[in-house]
Design an enzyme around this catalytic site. Structure first.
Site, short mmCIF file in Angstrom:
data_model
loop_
_atom_site.label_atom_id
_atom_site.label_comp_id
_atom_site.label_asym_id
_atom_site.label_seq_id
_atom_site.Cartn_x
_atom_site.Cartn_y
_atom_site.Cartn_z
N HIS A 228 -17.24 126.27 35.32
CA HIS A 228 -16.89 125.40 34.19
C HIS A 228 -15.52 124.75 34.36
O HIS A 228 -15.09 124.00 33.49
CB HIS A 228 -16.92 126.19 32.88
N GLU B 254 -24.78 138.30 31.67
CA GLU B 254 -24.63 137.32 30.58
C GLU B 254 -25.97 136.65 30.25
O GLU B 254 -25.98 135.63 29.56
CB GLU B 254 -23.57 136.27 30.92
N ASP C 114 -21.76 133.81 26.87
CA ASP C 114 -23.17 133.54 27.20
C ASP C 114 -24.07 134.70 26.81
O ASP C 114 -25.21 134.48 26.40
CB ASP C 114 -23.31 133.23 28.69
C1 3PY Z 1 -18.95 133.96 29.33
O1 3PY Z 1 -18.34 134.59 28.45
O2 3PY Z 1 -20.14 133.64 29.25
C2 3PY Z 1 -18.26 133.57 30.54
O3 3PY Z 1 -18.90 133.16 31.49
C3 3PY Z 1 -16.77 133.63 30.58
O4 3PY Z 1 -16.26 132.45 31.09
MG MG Z 2 -20.77 132.52 31.03
#
Ligand code: 3PY
Ligand code: MG
Length: 243
Positions: free
Chosen positions: A34, A135, A161
């Site tokens: 990102h 995530e 995420d």
């Molecule tokens: C998340 O919290 O999803 C991340 O990838 C942190 O950048």
């Molecule tokens: Mg993430």
């Protein structure tokens, strides 16, 4: 519990990266998913941070052996691999992180270009850390197999995420202290295999809440966060604007 404090960086500005790396944190995590880090910026950042002996990780853009190899060629001490959907992805990431016979990483470190010897393959395999991000629903469902995957050195929680994927909020995720809750499950899986567990916190307040779950390898802030906090501290010290 590991107590390791890092800064998550979105910038590609090498001077800022050097300044942040020299500010007392244990590591930087350069975000190529990102953030603004492309291959050219990775090269410049890798040269500067390697020459200054500052440890850094790279969060690669995806489960992508080419990017994992490039990050390690640039001198990263480890890779944080996002959007892992299960044990198959974790295995691909782990294999890309190590040279044969442990994996299928290709030889081509960049440090000889700037006059620094690269570690031999056995040493590189010993030192590297492959972090599989947890995530997605798939990663959480298979977290025990991911933790048991040879070459996965740590589980790295992405709370933003993970909360999205579970249809909940980051607050609710962090507040869930039930034994079978998502964070407890990740920590238990890592502990059972004797591997590391880390997370993106983004602020000291969230870092404290993650530590309460037993997660101590933390990105405690971000580059933008510390710049903004620094400006606020300076303006506060200056006091109210004069009429
Ligand atoms: C998340 O919290 O999803 C991340 O990838 C942190 O950048
Ligand atoms: Mg993430």
């Amino acid at each position: 519990m590991e107590d390791s404090r890092g800064i998550w960086t979105m910038t590609a500005d090498v001077d800022l990266l050097l300044r942040l790396a020299g500010s007392g944190v244990d590591w930087l995590a350069l975000d190529a998913q990102h953030g603004a880090l492309d291959r050219a910026a990775l090269h410049a950042a890798g040269r500067a941070l390697t020459s200054a002996h500052h440890p850094f990780l790279v969060r690669v853009p995806a489960v992508d052996p080419a990017w994992i190899g490039a990050a390690l060629d640039a001198g990263a001490h480890g890779v944080v691999v996002p959007s892992v959907t299960g044990a198959g992805d974790a295995e691909r990431a782990a294999l890309a992180s190590r040279y044969p016979p442990l994996g299928d990483r290709s030889w081509g470190p960049w440090s000889p270009m700037w006059g620094v010897d690269a570690p031999d393959t056995a040493t590189a395999n010993e030192l590297v850390r492959c972090w599989a991000m947890v995530e997605t629903v798939g990663a959480l469902d298979e977290v025990e197999q991911i933790a048991a995957t040879p070459g996965v050195d740590g589980l790295f929680v992405g709370p933003l995420d993970l909360a999205l994927a579970l249809g909940t909020t980051v607050d609710a995720l962090l507040d869930d202290t039930t034994p079978g809750g998502p964070l407890a499950r990740v920590v238990a899986a890592a502990d059972r295999q004797g591997i590391l567990v880390g997370a993106f916190a983004g602020s000291p307040a969230v870092a404290h809440r993650l530590r309460a779950h037993g997660i101590g390898f933390l990105a405690v802030t971000t580059d933008a966060g510390v710049v903004a906090a620094g400006v606020r501290a300076v303006l506060d010290e200056l006091g109210p604007r004069q009429a």
